[in-house]
Design an enzyme around this catalytic site. Structure first.
Site, PDB file in Angstrom:
ATOM      1  N   LYS A   1       2.525  11.852 -11.200  1.00 51.86           N
ATOM      2  CA  LYS A   1       1.439  10.634 -11.847  1.00 51.86           C
ATOM      3  C   LYS A   1       2.409   9.056 -12.105  1.00 51.86           C
ATOM      4  O   LYS A   1       3.771   9.853 -12.844  1.00 51.86           O
ATOM      5  CB  LYS A   1       1.065  11.276 -13.675  1.00 51.86           C
ATOM      6  CG  LYS A   1       0.015  12.418 -13.323  1.00 51.86           C
ATOM      7  CD  LYS A   1      -0.438  12.557 -14.841  1.00 51.86           C
ATOM      8  CE  LYS A   1      -2.119  13.738 -14.692  1.00 51.86           C
ATOM      9  NZ  LYS A   1      -1.934  14.238 -15.803  1.00 51.86           N
TER      10      LYS A   1
ATOM     11  N   HIS B   1      -0.128  14.064 -31.829  1.00 56.40           N
ATOM     12  CA  HIS B   1      -0.575  12.515 -31.649  1.00 56.40           C
ATOM     13  C   HIS B   1      -0.970  11.848 -32.894  1.00 56.40           C
ATOM     14  O   HIS B   1      -0.779  10.635 -33.224  1.00 56.40           O
ATOM     15  CB  HIS B   1      -1.114  12.504 -30.609  1.00 56.40           C
ATOM     16  CG  HIS B   1      -1.041  12.286 -28.715  1.00 56.40           C
ATOM     17  ND1 HIS B   1      -1.747  12.890 -28.173  1.00 56.40           N
ATOM     18  CD2 HIS B   1       0.439  11.660 -28.578  1.00 56.40           C
ATOM     19  CE1 HIS B   1      -1.124  13.151 -26.903  1.00 56.40           C
ATOM     20  NE2 HIS B   1       0.399  12.382 -27.710  1.00 56.40           N
TER      21      HIS B   1
ATOM     22  N   ARG C   1       0.766  -1.310   0.070  1.00 53.34           N
ATOM     23  CA  ARG C   1       0.160   0.155  -0.165  1.00 53.34           C
ATOM     24  C   ARG C   1       0.978   1.379   0.095  1.00 53.34           C
ATOM     25  O   ARG C   1       0.966   2.407  -0.078  1.00 53.34           O
ATOM     26  CB  ARG C   1      -1.273   0.023   1.125  1.00 53.34           C
ATOM     27  CG  ARG C   1      -2.354  -0.855   1.098  1.00 53.34           C
ATOM     28  CD  ARG C   1      -3.180  -0.610   1.758  1.00 53.34           C
ATOM     29  NE  ARG C   1      -3.809  -2.155   1.893  1.00 53.34           N
ATOM     30  CZ  ARG C   1      -3.811  -2.985   3.056  1.00 53.34           C
ATOM     31  NH1 ARG C   1      -2.674  -2.752   3.549  1.00 53.34           N
ATOM     32  NH2 ARG C   1      -4.710  -4.176   3.064  1.00 53.34           N
TER      33      ARG C   1
ATOM     34  N   GLU D   1       9.159  19.712 -25.269  1.00 53.02           N
ATOM     35  CA  GLU D   1       8.512  19.835 -24.415  1.00 53.02           C
ATOM     36  C   GLU D   1       8.633  21.282 -23.832  1.00 53.02           C
ATOM     37  O   GLU D   1       8.160  22.004 -23.357  1.00 53.02           O
ATOM     38  CB  GLU D   1       7.976  18.441 -22.951  1.00 53.02           C
ATOM     39  CG  GLU D   1       7.958  16.965 -24.015  1.00 53.02           C
ATOM     40  CD  GLU D   1       7.103  17.141 -24.343  1.00 53.02           C
ATOM     41  OE1 GLU D   1       5.041  17.961 -24.148  1.00 53.02           O
ATOM     42  OE2 GLU D   1       6.525  16.202 -25.450  1.00 53.02           O
TER      43      GLU D   1
ATOM     44  N   ASN E   1      -0.986  20.403 -23.339  1.00 54.83           N
ATOM     45  CA  ASN E   1      -1.587  19.981 -24.507  1.00 54.83           C
ATOM     46  C   ASN E   1      -1.264  20.246 -25.811  1.00 54.83           C
ATOM     47  O   ASN E   1      -1.273  19.853 -27.047  1.00 54.83           O
ATOM     48  CB  ASN E   1      -2.323  19.255 -24.474  1.00 54.83           C
ATOM     49  CG  ASN E   1      -2.696  17.698 -24.021  1.00 54.83           C
ATOM     50  OD1 ASN E   1      -1.943  16.362 -23.959  1.00 54.83           O
ATOM     51  ND2 ASN E   1      -3.859  16.780 -23.385  1.00 54.83           N
TER      52      ASN E   1
ATOM     53  N   LYS F   1       5.945  23.543 -15.439  1.00 55.55           N
ATOM     54  CA  LYS F   1       5.791  22.306 -14.575  1.00 55.55           C
ATOM     55  C   LYS F   1       4.524  22.713 -13.832  1.00 55.55           C
ATOM     56  O   LYS F   1       3.978  22.689 -13.366  1.00 55.55           O
ATOM     57  CB  LYS F   1       5.808  20.979 -15.568  1.00 55.55           C
ATOM     58  CG  LYS F   1       5.285  19.558 -15.029  1.00 55.55           C
ATOM     59  CD  LYS F   1       4.441  19.286 -16.107  1.00 55.55           C
ATOM     60  CE  LYS F   1       3.505  18.765 -15.535  1.00 55.55           C
ATOM     61  NZ  LYS F   1       4.426  17.291 -15.687  1.00 55.55           N
TER      62      LYS F   1
ATOM     63  N   GLU G   1      -7.255  25.427  -9.751  1.00 56.55           N
ATOM     64  CA  GLU G   1      -7.934  26.798 -11.330  1.00 56.55           C
ATOM     65  C   GLU G   1      -8.061  24.678 -12.143  1.00 56.55           C
ATOM     66  O   GLU G   1      -7.124  24.758 -12.760  1.00 56.55           O
ATOM     67  CB  GLU G   1      -7.646  27.586 -11.562  1.00 56.55           C
ATOM     68  CG  GLU G   1      -9.010  27.936 -12.336  1.00 56.55           C
ATOM     69  CD  GLU G   1      -7.597  29.465 -12.891  1.00 56.55           C
ATOM     70  OE1 GLU G   1      -7.641  30.287 -13.979  1.00 56.55           O
ATOM     71  OE2 GLU G   1      -6.556  29.739 -11.416  1.00 56.55           O
TER      72      GLU G   1
ATOM     73  N   ARG H   1      -4.243  22.825 -17.149  1.00 61.32           N
ATOM     74  CA  ARG H   1      -3.066  21.708 -16.984  1.00 61.32           C
ATOM     75  C   ARG H   1      -3.016  20.627 -18.508  1.00 61.32           C
ATOM     76  O   ARG H   1      -2.145  20.809 -18.629  1.00 61.32           O
ATOM     77  CB  ARG H   1      -3.384  19.933 -15.836  1.00 61.32           C
ATOM     78  CG  ARG H   1      -2.403  19.292 -15.926  1.00 61.32           C
ATOM     79  CD  ARG H   1      -2.654  18.783 -14.291  1.00 61.32           C
ATOM     80  NE  ARG H   1      -1.329  17.559 -14.529  1.00 61.32           N
ATOM     81  CZ  ARG H   1      -1.321  16.836 -13.180  1.00 61.32           C
ATOM     82  NH1 ARG H   1      -1.259  17.411 -12.195  1.00 61.32           N
ATOM     83  NH2 ARG H   1      -0.271  16.371 -13.234  1.00 61.32           N
TER      84      ARG H   1
ATOM     85  N   HIS I   1       0.245  18.505 -29.036  1.00 58.68           N
ATOM     86  CA  HIS I   1      -0.473  17.437 -29.013  1.00 58.68           C
ATOM     87  C   HIS I   1      -1.870  16.907 -29.746  1.00 58.68           C
ATOM     88  O   HIS I   1      -1.186  15.716 -30.099  1.00 58.68           O
ATOM     89  CB  HIS I   1      -0.262  17.088 -27.684  1.00 58.68           C
ATOM     90  CG  HIS I   1       0.908  16.596 -26.324  1.00 58.68           C
ATOM     91  ND1 HIS I   1       0.972  18.355 -26.714  1.00 58.68           N
ATOM     92  CD2 HIS I   1       1.816  15.853 -26.014  1.00 58.68           C
ATOM     93  CE1 HIS I   1       2.548  17.737 -26.517  1.00 58.68           C
ATOM     94  NE2 HIS I   1       2.698  16.064 -25.891  1.00 58.68           N
TER      95      HIS I   1
ATOM     96  N   HIS J   1       8.003  10.897 -29.894  1.00 56.00           N
ATOM     97  CA  HIS J   1       7.163  11.947 -30.078  1.00 56.00           C
ATOM     98  C   HIS J   1       7.441  12.950 -29.843  1.00 56.00           C
ATOM     99  O   HIS J   1       6.195  14.285 -30.007  1.00 56.00           O
ATOM    100  CB  HIS J   1       6.479  11.513 -28.334  1.00 56.00           C
ATOM    101  CG  HIS J   1       5.513  12.739 -27.707  1.00 56.00           C
ATOM    102  ND1 HIS J   1       4.210  12.030 -27.700  1.00 56.00           N
ATOM    103  CD2 HIS J   1       5.919  13.059 -26.432  1.00 56.00           C
ATOM    104  CE1 HIS J   1       4.208  12.880 -27.071  1.00 56.00           C
ATOM    105  NE2 HIS J   1       4.731  13.482 -26.099  1.00 56.00           N
TER     106      HIS J   1
END
Ligand code: ADP
Ligand code: ZN
Length: 357
Positions: A142, A251, A121, A184, A244, A226, A236, A240, A247, A264
């Site tokens: 993440k 993509h 856990r 990026e 993109n 970032k 807000e 985030r 992208h 990428h």
């Protein structure tokens, strides 16, 4: 050495960025409480060849150190590898007071972070990123693995105890990986301010042999922007999504040309240029499109001209969030001011054809 503090709802931690700072790793670990008993280093084959022994040598006289080496590449962010890693941790008797060190790029960070988040856990972990792009996963917490039908579907928000960016490790990073990371970071600068975009254009004229001080500044910029976006987004919702930028087309190009043909980062760089082009055309603003296109070209980002635009439009429309006949794009009113727009497919088609000319 530069030290940035990251504050999240659940915890606060430091990212240190610099050259010759690997020797601080044992101190960082010793400062954790409760005390760390055992350490598992998770890394990939390419990074292990270059750096595993070096990292271990800093730790073995004080800690019980184990390692688990995964094959390099996105395929390793799998359920199977997650199970192998976790089972190795269990058979090596890692317990709640053990530490996982993620030594590598985004793939290692995501997998090792997810193992740390779920093993018993949750046990503590430290990130030692070895790519420019990994700055992105070092902020925001993440962690995830992929399912055959979708990327990052199984994951968690889980913060590291510390991120140690020992920049000497980036010296063996292949040029294409450096470009991916830089795509990026320049995108993040465009979302942040004109000053930062100008600074990059002035100081980064090529991606190979970046001066040490410049690379350090670039990474610091990426991490700070970032972090600003992620921490603003806690209040807000939605900002985030601006990450993109570039992208939507990026993509679609990856899918159109094939993931082995276009990286990428190269897709994102091309997509970002297109977003600048569309923004200038729709809003009548000046985003230095011509200048930035020349700059990207000079940095080695490929310009893809031989593209079936109808096919690419179809791929862009696949995104579930698109409604009716429109395609969602992140556009810029100016540097530092992004907006989400729904643009008619026909309009995008015309703009794309002109852009590709
Ligand atoms: P990211 O998602 O951060 O780009 P990946 O984990 O996908 O990172 O790594 C990209 C590729 O670069 C992988 O093949 C990895 O093994 C390799 N790699 C990562 N760091 C280094 C490094 N410092 N030197 C050489 N190769 C590296
Ligand atoms: Zn990206």
């Amino acid at each position: 050495m530069c030290e940035l503090q990251i504050n999240t709802k659940s915890k606060s931690y430091f990212i240190t960025i610099g050259y010759d700072i690997l020797h601080t790793l044992p101190q960082i670990i010793n400062s954790l409480s409760p005390k760390i008993t055992k350490i598992l280093i998770i890394t990939d084959t390419n990074v292990a060849v270059n750096y595993l022994d070096e990292v271990k040598s800093k730790l073995t006289d004080q800690f019980d150190v184990l390692d688990f080496v995964i094959p390099s590449g996105e395929q390793s962010k799998s359920m199977m590898m997650f199970e192998k890693c976790s089972s190795f941790a269990l058979s090596s008797q890692l317990d709640r007071n053990s530490l996982i060190i993620a030594l590598g790029g985004g793939v290692v960070g995501d997998l090792a972070g997810f193992v740390a988040a779920t093993y018993m856990r949750g046990i503590r972990f430290i990130q030692v990123p070895t790519t420019l792009l990994a700055h992105d996963s070092a902020v925001g917490g993440k962690v995830a693995i992929n399912l055959p039908l979708g990327k990052n579907v199984v994951g968690a928000f889980y913060q590291p105890e510390h991120v140690l960016y020992h920049l000497n490790f980036l010296e063996t990073l292949p040029l294409s990986e450096m470009r991916s990371g830089f795509a990026e970071i320049s995108k993040e600068a465009m979302l942040s301010s004109k000053e930062e975009v100008n600074w990059l254009m002035e100081h980064v004229k090529q991606i190979t042999d970046l001066e040490r001080n410049i690379l350090k500044q670039i990474l610091k910029m990426g991490v700070q922007i970032k972090n600003n976006i992620v921490s603003t987004d806690e209040k807000e919702k939605g900002i985030r999504a601006f990450l993109n930028l570039g992208h939507t087309l990026g993509h679609a190009l990856e899918a159109h040309l094939g993931y082995s043909v276009i990286s990428h980062g190269d897709g994102v760089a091309f997509g970002t240029l297109f977003a600048l082009y569309v923004s200038e055309n729709l809003f009548g603003v000046d985003l230095h499109f011509d200048e930035i296109r020349k700059w990207y070209n000079q940095l080695g980002f490929p310009l893809f001209t031989n593209i079936d635009s109808a096919e690419v439009i179809k791929l862009m429309k696949h995104d579930k969030k698109n409604i009716g006949n429109s395609i969602r794009f992140i556009l810029l009113k100016k540097f530092g001011q992004a907006e989400l727009h729904e643009i008619k497919q026909e309009k995008i088609h015309t703009l794309l054809n002109n852009f590709l000319d």
